[in-house]
Design an enzyme around this catalytic site. Sequence first.
Site, short mmCIF file in Angstrom:
data_model
loop_
_atom_site.label_atom_id
_atom_site.label_comp_id
_atom_site.label_asym_id
_atom_site.label_seq_id
_atom_site.Cartn_x
_atom_site.Cartn_y
_atom_site.Cartn_z
N GLU A 37 44.09 92.99 29.54
CA GLU A 37 43.88 93.48 30.89
C GLU A 37 42.41 93.47 31.22
O GLU A 37 41.30 93.51 30.19
CB GLU A 37 44.30 95.08 30.77
CG GLU A 37 44.09 95.91 32.15
CD GLU A 37 45.06 95.17 33.20
OE1 GLU A 37 44.95 93.99 33.67
OE2 GLU A 37 45.88 95.93 33.71
N ASP A 38 42.15 93.16 32.39
CA ASP A 38 40.71 92.97 33.05
C ASP A 38 40.18 94.26 33.07
O ASP A 38 38.96 94.58 32.88
CB ASP A 38 40.52 92.25 34.25
CG ASP A 38 41.56 92.89 35.34
OD1 ASP A 38 42.56 93.69 34.88
OD2 ASP A 38 41.57 92.40 36.44
N ARG A 49 36.99 85.56 42.53
CA ARG A 49 37.36 85.27 40.96
C ARG A 49 36.31 84.22 40.39
O ARG A 49 36.04 84.52 39.00
CB ARG A 49 38.70 84.78 41.05
CG ARG A 49 39.75 85.76 41.41
CD ARG A 49 41.19 85.14 41.11
NE ARG A 49 42.19 85.94 41.64
CZ ARG A 49 42.99 87.06 41.21
NH1 ARG A 49 42.30 87.69 40.09
NH2 ARG A 49 43.91 87.52 41.75
N ASP A 80 42.11 100.89 35.64
CA ASP A 80 41.53 101.64 36.98
C ASP A 80 42.38 103.05 36.91
O ASP A 80 42.03 103.84 35.96
CB ASP A 80 41.79 100.77 38.07
CG ASP A 80 41.11 101.65 39.54
OD1 ASP A 80 40.77 102.91 39.23
OD2 ASP A 80 40.82 101.03 40.45
N PHE A 129 34.31 99.59 43.23
CA PHE A 129 35.44 98.19 43.36
C PHE A 129 34.53 97.20 42.78
O PHE A 129 33.68 96.90 43.68
CB PHE A 129 35.95 98.33 44.79
CG PHE A 129 37.08 97.32 44.71
CD1 PHE A 129 38.33 97.90 44.77
CD2 PHE A 129 36.78 95.89 44.87
CE1 PHE A 129 39.33 96.74 44.73
CE2 PHE A 129 37.69 94.81 45.04
CZ PHE A 129 39.13 95.56 44.82
#
Length: 236
Positions: free
Chosen positions: A152-153, A218, A156, A205
Amino acid sequence: MNSNSQENVNDLKDTEWRRYSEPIYIDKLRFHPKHFIIPFHYKKYIESVLLPHGLIRDRIEKLAQEIHDVFQNNELHLLCLLKGSRAFFSLLLFYLNKMNIYSQVKCSKPPYMEHYVRVKSYINDTPNSDGKLSIISEDLDCLKGKDILIVEDIIDTGNTLEKFCAWLEKLNPRRVLIASLLEKRTPKTNGIKANFAGFSVPDEFLIGFSLDYNEVFRDLDHICIMNTQALSDFAV
């Protein structure tokens, strides 16, 4: 299989959850964009650089070493959660395969198998209002009875990951672990943590290194904090 490999795998069998890698805590560290190469089309949208590309690469290599120490040459299926995890997944797999090349442990097939899953839960900078998770994947029936590492990046709130893990359990895997490049410190978290974690980051964010805002940013090498102009200019 050597004795250390067997011992690490047994640890996994006997432990429902444990932290194999503690994240690096990032607090007030910020870098001015002028000190880094930023694509011209992004320069006016970057408030600051949080994690430079070189630091990200070095941390991923260390995570790969820790994952390899645990699993050695035992079969492990890595699930890349597209699109945000693409850059992290690619580098992690590169380092894992590189370590495997120099390993003296005999094995009859490649230990690290790769799979790709498209998961989407955000519109602009907030979760989908209906709370639904969109999942598109290849046939994953091969994961039954296998060890799985979700790549997973960023974790959150953890809600997306929790829903995906519930979906994944229907495939009856042997065991599911999580590697996340980032863990966000947010009051909205459901408490889910990664077994292998790269960085603990503030509640901002973040974009870059495959993390996006409505499919933009990206291609940015560094992980950055964008400004309010980016929020409005790229909103959908």
